[in-house]
Design an enzyme around this catalytic site. Structure first.
Site, mmCIF file in Angstrom:
data_model
loop_
_atom_site.group_PDB
_atom_site.id
_atom_site.type_symbol
_atom_site.label_atom_id
_atom_site.label_comp_id
_atom_site.label_asym_id
_atom_site.label_seq_id
_atom_site.Cartn_x
_atom_site.Cartn_y
_atom_site.Cartn_z
ATOM 1 N N CYS A 117 -2.309 24.598 -9.387
ATOM 2 C CA CYS A 117 -3.333 23.684 -9.913
ATOM 3 C C CYS A 117 -4.740 24.288 -9.859
ATOM 4 O O CYS A 117 -5.664 23.782 -10.496
ATOM 5 C CB CYS A 117 -3.298 22.358 -9.161
ATOM 6 S SG CYS A 117 -1.678 21.586 -9.193
ATOM 7 N N HIS A 260 -9.980 18.745 -9.831
ATOM 8 C CA HIS A 260 -8.582 18.787 -10.289
ATOM 9 C C HIS A 260 -8.045 17.367 -10.348
ATOM 10 O O HIS A 260 -8.170 16.599 -9.383
ATOM 11 C CB HIS A 260 -7.770 19.638 -9.308
ATOM 12 C CG HIS A 260 -6.297 19.501 -9.492
ATOM 13 N ND1 HIS A 260 -5.687 19.539 -10.731
ATOM 14 C CD2 HIS A 260 -5.291 19.317 -8.589
ATOM 15 C CE1 HIS A 260 -4.390 19.378 -10.588
ATOM 16 N NE2 HIS A 260 -4.118 19.237 -9.301
ATOM 17 N N ASN A 290 -1.096 14.551 -13.347
ATOM 18 C CA ASN A 290 -1.459 15.889 -12.846
ATOM 19 C C ASN A 290 -0.834 16.939 -13.770
ATOM 20 O O ASN A 290 0.379 17.116 -13.790
ATOM 21 C CB ASN A 290 -0.948 16.034 -11.411
ATOM 22 C CG ASN A 290 -1.334 17.370 -10.794
ATOM 23 O OD1 ASN A 290 -1.760 18.297 -11.485
ATOM 24 N ND2 ASN A 290 -1.171 17.478 -9.484
HETATM 25 N N1 COA Z 1 7.573 4.340 -5.910
HETATM 26 C C1 COA Z 1 7.768 3.481 -4.909
HETATM 27 N N2 COA Z 1 7.714 3.837 -3.615
HETATM 28 C C2 COA Z 1 7.472 5.126 -3.336
HETATM 29 C C3 COA Z 1 7.263 6.098 -4.342
HETATM 30 C C4 COA Z 1 7.334 5.646 -5.662
HETATM 31 N N3 COA Z 1 7.158 6.469 -6.713
HETATM 32 N N4 COA Z 1 7.029 7.281 -3.765
HETATM 33 C C5 COA Z 1 7.080 7.093 -2.445
HETATM 34 N N5 COA Z 1 7.344 5.796 -2.176
HETATM 35 C C6 COA Z 1 7.504 5.140 -0.886
HETATM 36 C C7 COA Z 1 7.892 6.100 0.204
HETATM 37 O O1 COA Z 1 9.294 6.287 0.199
HETATM 38 C C8 COA Z 1 7.387 5.392 1.427
HETATM 39 O O2 COA Z 1 8.328 4.408 1.765
HETATM 40 P P1 COA Z 1 8.639 4.073 3.321
HETATM 41 O O3 COA Z 1 7.311 3.632 3.887
HETATM 42 O O4 COA Z 1 9.654 3.013 3.222
HETATM 43 O O5 COA Z 1 9.096 5.363 3.896
HETATM 44 C C9 COA Z 1 6.109 4.673 0.937
HETATM 45 O O6 COA Z 1 6.223 4.635 -0.478
HETATM 46 C C10 COA Z 1 4.844 5.374 1.323
HETATM 47 O O7 COA Z 1 4.983 6.755 1.069
HETATM 48 P P2 COA Z 1 3.778 7.743 1.249
HETATM 49 O O8 COA Z 1 4.242 9.119 0.914
HETATM 50 O O9 COA Z 1 3.137 7.526 2.587
HETATM 51 O O10 COA Z 1 2.775 7.204 0.124
HETATM 52 P P3 COA Z 1 1.332 7.676 -0.177
HETATM 53 O O11 COA Z 1 0.408 6.549 -0.126
HETATM 54 O O12 COA Z 1 0.952 8.921 0.586
HETATM 55 O O13 COA Z 1 1.443 8.107 -1.697
HETATM 56 C C11 COA Z 1 1.576 10.118 -2.981
HETATM 57 C C12 COA Z 1 2.329 9.157 -2.087
HETATM 58 C C13 COA Z 1 2.526 11.236 -3.402
HETATM 59 C C14 COA Z 1 1.089 9.355 -4.197
HETATM 60 C C15 COA Z 1 0.355 10.692 -2.188
HETATM 61 O O14 COA Z 1 0.773 11.184 -0.951
HETATM 62 C C16 COA Z 1 -0.333 11.765 -2.909
HETATM 63 O O15 COA Z 1 -0.929 11.506 -3.939
HETATM 64 N N6 COA Z 1 -0.314 12.997 -2.380
HETATM 65 C C17 COA Z 1 -0.953 14.127 -3.000
HETATM 66 C C18 COA Z 1 -0.050 14.656 -4.037
HETATM 67 C C19 COA Z 1 -0.737 15.553 -5.000
HETATM 68 O O16 COA Z 1 -1.605 15.123 -5.711
HETATM 69 N N7 COA Z 1 -0.325 16.800 -5.008
HETATM 70 C C20 COA Z 1 -0.791 17.759 -5.893
HETATM 71 C C21 COA Z 1 -1.990 18.427 -5.323
HETATM 72 S S1 COA Z 1 -2.282 19.862 -6.213
#
Ligand code: COA
Length: 333
Positions: A117, A260, A290
């Site tokens: 990215c 980004h 993204n």
């Molecule tokens: N739909 C519904 N539930 C989902 C889900 C989805 N698409 N993805 C994850 N969950 C659930 C998880 O299983 C978890 O459930 P649990 O509490 O029962 O275990 C819950 O939602 C919370 O998960 P978590 O990973 O803590 O959520 P979050 O608030 O961190 O959001 C992302 C997840 C991926 C959106 C977030 O971590 C994020 O944006 N990370 C950065 C990713 C990114 O941009 N990467 C590229 C950088 S270059």
């Protein structure tokens, strides 16, 4: 004698025709539209058609950038393409783009950059060095991805985040003494966190264990989202501050931050960390998700074309990605 400076004289972008809304995604994976939009700010993403390759997306964006720059393909003396999803293992997608845009007479060097990215800012920084050294005058820099080809569509934690697209800029060597152009770039990498964000297969590693027909590509994106989120905000904040300090500026001097476009919460947290109000942050992630190396030039092109970015304004590009890699570029538009 001052060294020449590189200035962006044209921008372009391209999103594939096919869109996939959150509602459609919720039909194929265990999620809801509400969860995706509230956690990421993403409402839809674009998906390349089956026959559409990364070079096709890059070519569309490149042509638009050349048109905006009033520049012919033959004028280019360097083409750099940032991508993690090249058409082929080799040759470089940049070489394929050179042919597709019709830069036949240019015989310009063409190569790819892989910094996920952060790839576009890495490529921009390299192009800037070529211009400053006098090696190149007109450079096409493209960020292009067909990231949906390396997604596991059964993994709801990753497949909801990414989309396909391309963005491009044309750089020109600025006359000596000009104050507009790229003021500085800063690049970093830390390869000790591969397990937090990577693709599970590769050329020398081979296909992932348990390979099946779902994973026609060389593996799929695997990410520990929570941890990546924290690292991204910290690194993008630090490299933005590094750019400002290097130019004797503060955040008050910045007219536009173009981070980004990973997800809206990362953008908000980064803006808060840097101390820039949200109204000066360009956000386009809602309509393309993204798009990895394409995300910064896509957002830049949109803000240039809708007139938000005006001559002489200070624009700060800021990215973070797999590697980890992170980088910034400060421009006087
Ligand atoms: N739909 C519904 N539930 C989902 C889900 C989805 N698409 N993805 C994850 N969950 C659930 C998880 O299983 C978890 O459930 P649990 O509490 O029962 O275990 C819950 O939602 C919370 O998960 P978590 O990973 O803590 O959520 P979050 O608030 O961190 O959001 C992302 C997840 C991926 C959106 C977030 O971590 C994020 O944006 N990370 C950065 C990713 C990114 O941009 N990467 C590229 C950088 S270059």
């Amino acid at each position: 004698m001052n060294a020449p400076r590189a200035r962006i004289i044209g921008t372009g972008s391209y999103l594939p025709e096919k869109r996939m809304t959150n509602e459609e995604l919720a039909k194929i994976v265990d999620t809801t539209s509400e969860w995706i939009s509230s956690r990421t700010g993403i409402l839809e993403r674009h998906i390349a058609a089956e026959e559409e390759m990364t070079s096709d997306l890059a070519t569309h964006a490149g042509r638009r950038a050349l048109e905006a720059a009033g520049c012919a393909p033959e004028d280019l003396d360097l083409i750099i393409c940032a991508t993690s999803t090249p058409d082929l293992v080799f040759p470089a997608t940049a070489a394929i783009v050179q042919h597709k845009i019709g830069a036949h007479n240019a015989k310009a060097p063409a190569f790819d950059i892989q910094a996920v990215c952060t790839g576009f800012i890495y490529a921009l920084s390299i192009a800037d060095q070529f211009v400053r050294s006098g090696m190149s005058k007109k450079v096409l820099v493209v960020g292009a991805e067909t990231f949906t080809r390396i997604l596991d569509w059964e993994d709801r934690t990753t497949c909801i985040l990414f989309g396909d697209g391309a963005g491009a800029v044309v750089l020109d060597a600025v006359e000596e003494g000009g104050s507009r152009g790229i003021l500085s770039t800063h690049m970093h990498a830390d390869g000790s966190h591969v397990e937090l964000l990577h693709v599970t297969g590769g050329i020398s590693k081979g296909r992932p264990r348990g390979f099946d027909v779902r994973h026609e590509a060389l593996g799929f994106v695997d990410m520990q989202g929570n941890e990546v989120f924290k690292q991204a905000v910290k690194a993008m904040g630090a490299v933005a501050e590094e750019a400002l300090a290097a130019n004797g500026m503060t955040v008050d001097n910045v007219d536009w931050l173009i981070p980004h476009q990973a997800n809206k919460r990362i953008l908000q947290a980064t803006a808060k960390r840097i101390g820039i109000p949200e109204e000066r942050v360009i956000v386009t992630v809602d309509h393309h998700g993204n798009t990895s190396a394409a995300s910064v030039p896509l957002a830049l092109d949109e803000a240039v074309r809708d007139g938000r970015i005006q001559p002489n304004q200070i624009v700060l590009l800021d990215a973070f990605g797999g590697g980890f890699t992170w980088a910034s570029a400060l421009l006087r538009w």
